[in-house]
Enzyme design. Structure first.
Site, PDB file in Angstrom:
ATOM      1  N   SER A 161      -0.111  -6.058   8.469  1.00 13.61           N
ATOM      2  CA  SER A 161      -0.300  -4.742   9.075  1.00 13.61           C
ATOM      3  C   SER A 161      -0.835  -4.934  10.482  1.00 13.61           C
ATOM      4  CB  SER A 161      -1.327  -3.948   8.253  1.00 13.61           C
ATOM      5  OG  SER A 161      -2.597  -4.590   8.299  1.00 13.61           O
ATOM      6  N   THR A 166       0.855  -1.192   0.000  1.00 15.81           N
ATOM      7  CA  THR A 166       0.000   0.000   0.000  1.00 15.81           C
ATOM      8  C   THR A 166       0.890   1.241   0.000  1.00 15.81           C
ATOM      9  OG1 THR A 166      -0.160  -0.064   2.428  1.00 15.81           O
ATOM     10  CG2 THR A 166      -1.894  -1.167   1.173  1.00 15.81           C
ATOM     11  N   ASP A 188      -4.581  -3.691  12.678  1.00 15.29           N
ATOM     12  CA  ASP A 188      -5.999  -3.807  12.345  1.00 15.29           C
ATOM     13  C   ASP A 188      -6.493  -2.707  11.409  1.00 15.29           C
ATOM     14  OD1 ASP A 188      -6.770  -6.155  13.859  1.00 15.29           O
ATOM     15  OD2 ASP A 188      -6.355  -4.970  15.659  1.00 15.29           O
ATOM     16  N   GLY A 189      -5.652  -1.713  11.125  1.00 17.80           N
ATOM     17  CA  GLY A 189      -6.070  -0.622  10.254  1.00 17.80           C
ATOM     18  C   GLY A 189      -6.311  -1.054   8.820  1.00 17.80           C
TER      19      GLY A 189
END
Length: 502
Positions: free
Chosen positions: A195, A170, A197-198
Site C-alpha cells: 500500500s 483489506t 503509508d495509510g
C-alpha cells in the site's frame, strides 16, 4: 566503486580469513566479509545459474562472479547438488530470483553443509531467517495494482527466502486496524503492508488499541512494500521505491525500535509513525486526493497551487523543546550515528519485549492530553502568520523529499519545522529545490527544533491537518513522543537511509 569490485581487486586483504570449498570439480566458492566469490575454472563452462520463476533466463556465466552476501536468500543441499538462491540485480531498481547449482558427491556433503551454514550465518547476520509474514494488500493501492505488484515483484523473493506467508486483502478503510487489533501476535514476526503509508498507520493503531498494545507493538514489526504515492516507510527503512528491493530489505531487515507519537484530539488518542502537518504541506497532501493518479507529483502540484495564494494558517503553538540550535541538532545526529552497536542497542530486542510484557498497556501520557492545562515550561511560538508547520519522526516523506535530515528512529525526539507564511514566493520555491539538494535544513527562514511534545490550536474554522497522510478533524491537537514504542524492519538499526544534515 562497489564492494564487489573491491573484493575482486583486493583479494589478499579481503580473503585472508575466508572459507572456501570446491564443488563440481573446478568451481571455487569463497566467502569474503561481504561477498560470495565464485571462480569457475571449468573449460568451456556454461552457466549453472538457474531461475526460480519468474526470473531471468540462463546466460553464459562470467568466469568470476561476486555476489553480495546481502542478496543471498537461501542455500540447500539436495541429493546431488548444492543450490544457492540469491536476488540478482536485473537493473538498478529491480532484483529477480536466481539460483546457482553445483553437483556434489556424498563424500563432499559434510564439508559443504558446514560451509553452507557459515554462508547463511554471514548472509543474515542478526536478521531473522524465514520470517513469518502477515501480508496485507490494499486492492486500491498502486492505482489499483498493489496485488499484481506484490505477485510479480515481492512474492518470488519471499518464497525463495522461505518466508511463511499469510496473505489477506483489506476490504474497507480501517480494515487493517481491525486485523491488527485481532492479530495472533505469537504467529507472526512482521505485518507487511502492500500500500502507501495509510496501511502502516492503520496497523500501528490497530496494534496499539489492543489491551496489550505496548507488547504487540514491541513484538510485531511493521513493513511496507511501496504501492502508494509517498511510501515514506520504505524510503526511510530501505532507501528504495522498488517493490522487489523492498522485499529483499524485508527478508534481510533488522528489527528496529521506532519512536511513535501519541496524537490527542478531544477524547481520542491515535498513534503516528511518520509525520504531522498543518498549513501548506497538509493542504498539498490532503487537498489533492482527487489527483492521486499523478503519484508523488501531486504533492508538488498542490504545493505550487497553494504557494501562489500566499495563504497563512494562524494558530497557537507551544512546544516542549529539547534542542533549537541547528549546530547542536547536527551534533546530536552525528553522535548518534557514530554510536557503536552496543551503545545504540543498549536495550536488546528481547529485553524490550520482556519489559513490554510486564507493562503491556500503552504508555501513559507524560504531558496529558490537548484538553489538559498547558505545561508551564513549554516554549510558546508565535503563530499568527504560520505558513507551514511540519513535525516528523522519519526523515523522508516521499521520494526526493528528505524533509527532516536530522531525524532518527529511536532518539525519543521528533523534528519540528516552522516556516512563516510571509516569506517570498521565490524563497518558498527555493525551499522546494533545496529539500532535494540538502540545503533546506540550513536556510535561515527554516526554523527547526527537536522536541518531546507540542500542542497546536488552529485559529480558523476550516482547513487541513494531516497525520501520516491521513486527514483528521480540523481542531486542536497535542503530540507526545514515546521512545522505541513501535518496531520496524530496517537496514540499519541506528539511522534512516537518508543523507543527514550537512
Amino acid at each position: 566503486m562497489s564492494t564487489s569490485d573491491l573484493a575482486l581487486e583486493q583479494p589478499d586483504a579481503q580473503l585472508q580469513h575466508d572459507s572456501s570449498i570446491t564443488v563440481d570439480k573446478a568451481v571455487s566458492l569463497t566467502l569474503s566479509s561481504d561477498s560470495l566469490l565464485v571462480l569457475d575454472e571449468r573449460s568451456n563452462h556454461k552457466s549453472n545459474r538457474g531461475c526460480c520463476a519468474p526470473c531471468k533466463s540462463n546466460i553464459d556465466s562470467p568466469k568470476t562472479v561476486a555476489i553480495s552476501l546481502y542478496n543471498i536468500l537461501d542455500a540447500e543441499i539436495n541429493p546431488t547438488s548444492l543450490v544457492i538462491t540469491y536476488a540478482e540485480h536485473s537493473h538498478k531498481d529491480d532484483v529477480t530470483v536466481t539460483a546457482l547449482r553445483y553437483k556434489i558427491g556424498d563424500k563432499e556433503k559434510p564439508a559443504v553443509e558446514a560451509w553452507m551454514a557459515r554462508l547463511l550465518d554471514l548472509a543474515y547476520g542478526a536478521a531473522e531467517r524465514r520470517k513469518r509474514l502477515k501480508v496485507l494488500i490494499n486492492p486500491h493501492g498502486g492505482k489499483g495494482n498493489a496485488a499484481s505488484l506484490y505477485q510479480k515483484y515481492a512474492a518470488p523473493i519471499f518464497a525463495a527466502a522461505r518466508c511463511q506467508l499469510d496473505v489477506q486483502a483489506t476490504e474497507y478503510n480501517g480494515h487493517a486496524i481491525k486485523i491488527a487489533e485481532e492479530l495472533d501476535i505469537d504467529a507472526y514476526d512482521t505485518v507487511v503492508c502492500c500500500s502507501g503509508d495509510g496501511l502502516p498507520y492503520e496497523v500501528f493503531n490497530g496494534l496499539g488499541k489492543r489491551p496489550n498494545g505496548r507488547e504487540a507493538l514491541a513484538r510485531v514489526a511493521v513493513a511496507l512494500l511501496p504501492c502508494g504515492s509517498g511510501n515514506g516507510l520504505t524510503w526511510n527503512c530501505f532507501g528504495t521505491g522498488s517493490n522487489s528491493i523492498a522485499a529483499l530489505g524485508i527478508v534481510k531487515g533488522l528489527r528496529t525500535p521506532l519512536d511513535l507519537v501519541s496524537v490527542t484530539q478531544k477524547d481520542s488518542r491515535t498513534l503516528s509513525f511518520l509525520s504531522q502537518s498543518f498549513g501548506i504541506v497538509a493542504e498539498s497532501d490532503l487537498a489533492t486526493e482527487h489527483i492521486r493518479w499523478m503519484g508523488a507529483q501531486r504533492f508538488t502540484y498542490g504545493f505550487l497551487v497553494r504557494l501562489l495564494r500566499r495563504t497563512v494558517w494562524p494558530c497557537d503553538l507551544a512546544i516542549k523543546v529539547v534542542l533549537d540550535d541547528k549546530q547542536a541538532i547536527k551534533e546530536h545526529y552525528r553522535s548518534y550515528r557514530l554510536k557503536g552497536d552496543e551503545d545504540a542497542d543498549s536495550l536488546s530486542d528481547q529485553k524490550r519485549i520482556d519489559a513490554a510484557r510486564k507493562s503491556p498497556e500503552l504508555p501513559e501520557l507524560q504531558f496529558g492530553t490537548v484538553q489538559d492545562e498547558l505545561p508551564g515550561d513549554w516554549e510558546t511560538v508565535p503563530g499568527e502568520t504560520m505558513g507551514n508547520f511540519y513535525a516528523g519522526n522519519m526523515a523522508i516523506m516521499s521520494k526526493d523529499t528528505n524533509f527532516f535530515p536530522a531525524s532518527l528512529p529511536n532518539d525519543g525526539l521528533m523534528d519540528v519545522v516552522t516556516i512563516d507564511g510571509n516569506v517570498s514566493r521565490s524563497t518558498s520555491l527555493k525551499m522546494m529545490t533545496e529539500i532535494e539538494t540538502g540545503g533546506f535544513f540550513d536556510m535561515p527562514e527554516v526554523k527547526i527544533r527537536k522536541a518531546m511534545a507540542y500542542r497546536l490550536v488552529p485559529r480558523q474554522k476550516e482547513g487541513y491537518i494531516s497525520i501520516d497522510g491521513e486527514r483528521v478533524p480540523f481542531e486542536a491537537f497535542q503530540c507526545e513522543v514515546h521512545p522505541g514504542l513501535g518496531t520496524v524492519l530496517s537496514k540499519s538499526k541506528r539511522i534512516y537511509e537518508a543523507e543527514g544534515p550537512r
